[in-house]
Scaffold this motif. Structure first.
Motif, PDB file in Angstrom:
ATOM      1  N   SER A 149       0.952  -1.255  -0.139  1.00 57.88           N
ATOM      2  CA  SER A 149      -0.185  -0.063   0.205  1.00 57.88           C
ATOM      3  C   SER A 149       1.196   1.196  -0.066  1.00 57.88           C
ATOM      4  O   SER A 149       1.784   1.123   0.649  1.00 57.88           O
ATOM      5  N   GLN A 150       0.426   2.429  -0.357  1.00 58.16           N
ATOM      6  CA  GLN A 150       1.121   3.593  -0.405  1.00 58.16           C
ATOM      7  C   GLN A 150       0.857   4.496   0.399  1.00 58.16           C
ATOM      8  O   GLN A 150       1.222   5.568   0.522  1.00 58.16           O
ATOM      9  N   GLN A 151      -0.217   4.100   1.354  1.00 60.44           N
ATOM     10  CA  GLN A 151      -0.753   5.056   2.263  1.00 60.44           C
ATOM     11  C   GLN A 151       0.249   5.028   3.631  1.00 60.44           C
ATOM     12  O   GLN A 151       0.766   4.143   4.233  1.00 60.44           O
ATOM     13  N   GLU A 152       0.692   6.356   3.839  1.00 62.20           N
ATOM     14  CA  GLU A 152       1.803   6.459   4.793  1.00 62.20           C
ATOM     15  C   GLU A 152       1.254   7.076   6.255  1.00 62.20           C
ATOM     16  O   GLU A 152       2.041   7.282   7.230  1.00 62.20           O
ATOM     17  N   GLN A 156      -4.758   6.147   8.636  1.00 63.91           N
ATOM     18  CA  GLN A 156      -5.815   5.937   7.888  1.00 63.91           C
ATOM     19  C   GLN A 156      -5.456   4.510   7.545  1.00 63.91           C
ATOM     20  O   GLN A 156      -5.572   3.806   6.240  1.00 63.91           O
ATOM     21  N   SER A 157      -4.716   3.752   8.361  1.00 60.35           N
ATOM     22  CA  SER A 157      -4.120   2.365   8.098  1.00 60.35           C
ATOM     23  C   SER A 157      -4.720   1.390   8.972  1.00 60.35           C
ATOM     24  O   SER A 157      -5.426   1.358   9.787  1.00 60.35           O
ATOM     25  N   VAL A 187      -6.181   4.065  14.767  1.00 63.55           N
ATOM     26  CA  VAL A 187      -5.686   3.364  13.325  1.00 63.55           C
ATOM     27  C   VAL A 187      -7.133   3.049  12.710  1.00 63.55           C
ATOM     28  O   VAL A 187      -8.115   2.926  13.519  1.00 63.55           O
ATOM     29  N   HIS A 188      -7.404   2.717  11.602  1.00 64.55           N
ATOM     30  CA  HIS A 188      -8.656   2.226  11.042  1.00 64.55           C
ATOM     31  C   HIS A 188      -9.067   0.933  11.622  1.00 64.55           C
ATOM     32  O   HIS A 188     -10.280   0.875  11.979  1.00 64.55           O
ATOM     33  N   GLU A 209      -1.574  -2.183   6.097  1.00 65.66           N
ATOM     34  CA  GLU A 209      -0.109  -1.394   5.794  1.00 65.66           C
ATOM     35  C   GLU A 209       0.955  -2.120   6.920  1.00 65.66           C
ATOM     36  O   GLU A 209       1.964  -1.934   6.338  1.00 65.66           O
ATOM     37  N   ALA A 210       0.652  -2.938   7.804  1.00 65.68           N
ATOM     38  CA  ALA A 210       1.666  -3.246   8.598  1.00 65.68           C
ATOM     39  C   ALA A 210       1.195  -4.584   9.227  1.00 65.68           C
ATOM     40  O   ALA A 210      -0.132  -4.712   9.626  1.00 65.68           O
TER      41      ALA A 210
END
Ligand code: IPD
Length: 277
Positions: A149-152, A156-157, A187-188, A209-210
């Motif tokens: 994912s490009q979400q940093e 929003q993760s 976090v989301h 994201e992680a």
């Protein structure tokens, strides 16, 4: 030498597929459960059967290679990573899922040379998803390229983690305090597939994201670590230092930004190392 590793990887993919068939068949008929270190650390005859199947076949084809296998280590084999070509095998990652027919169960095969992962194969056998990565050649799921994912923005993760198999109250407190801190960033959401290998493939696929966990073993994450890095992700220790595959701690993320933000919130502890004498 490069071609040798490609041959080994092709063999690993074929073995993972064959192992997946055994797992799917056993799911219908044979889920007799035994315990290892404690009452919630489960093993089945299928774990042992699949590990033997993989190791015997590799020994025939690559007689000089070494092994670290979850069930061989449980049976007393040493767990030491040397510079030699070494297959790192989890025959069923998600044994508890398997026992309960919870539908995420993976065969995980990593291959290391000079203590560096050369390829990783994770077959999520109930979903029929074959995740593969070869050093320098990208990561794939059923042949389709993977990209993290490009979400940093961590707020929003989606984060993956697990409760693990320790029921030591001090360890459980650390797991819950980390979880609380991360949820409250906020976090989301937080999810867990019940298999470290699949969680890491979800990072590589951009679905979360992680992923972080303390208490995993080298065989749970060896293959997944290369799949994440080849999909553009980063790996680190839960204290922000360099990943040590034997330390039983990992953060695998889409970016250094997200990983370092999580590290601030993780209430770290150090389980006994996999290579402890
Ligand atoms: C386990 C799974 C689980 C994780 C544990 C692992 P196993 O592996 O990956 O998700 O929470 O830490 O030990 O025992 O099913 O191979």
């Amino acid at each position: 030498m490069a071609d040798d590793w490609q041959n080994a990887m092709d063999h690993a993919v074929a073995l993972a597929r064959r192992a997946g068939e055994v797992v799917r068949e056993a799911l219908q008929h044979d889920r007799k459960v035994m315990t290892k270190s404690c009452s919630v650390d489960l093993v089945t005859q299928t774990d042992q059967k699949v590990e033997t199947l993989i190791i015997q076949s590799v020994k025939e084809k690559f007689p000089t290679h070494r092994f670290i296998g979850e069930e061989s280590v449980a049976a007393g084999e040493v767990c030491v990573l040397t510079d030699s070509p070494t297959w790192i095998i989890d025959p069923i990652d998600g044994t508890t899922n398997f026992v309960h027919a919870f539908p995420f169960v993976a065969v995980s095969i990593g291959f290391s040379v000079n203590k560096q992962m050369q390829f990783g194969v994770v077959y999520s056998c109930l979903e029929d998803k074959m995740y593969t990565a070869r050093r320098g050649n990208g990561a794939f799921c059923n042949g389709e390229p993977l990209q993290v994912s490009q979400q940093e923005d961590v707020k929003q993760s989606m984060i993956a983690t697990e409760f693990g198999s320790s029921r030591d109250p001090e360890v459980v407190d650390k797991i819950f305090s980390s979880l609380r801190n991360i949820l409250c960033i906020p976090v989301h959401g937080v999810r867990g597939a019940g298999t470290a290998a699949v969680n890491m493939c979800l990072v590589a696929s951009g679905c979360v994201e992680a992923y972080y966990e303390m208490g995993i073993h080298v065989w749970d994450v060896a293959a997944g670590s290369l799949i994440v890095s080849e999909a553009g992700g980063v790996l680190m220790d839960v204290d922000g230092g360099e990943l040590d595959l034997m330390s039983r701690r990992i953060v695998a993320a889409n970016s250094r930004t997200v990983a370092e933000r999580l590290v601030i919130e993780i209430d770290a502890f150090s389980p006994p190392r996999d290579d402890a004498p």
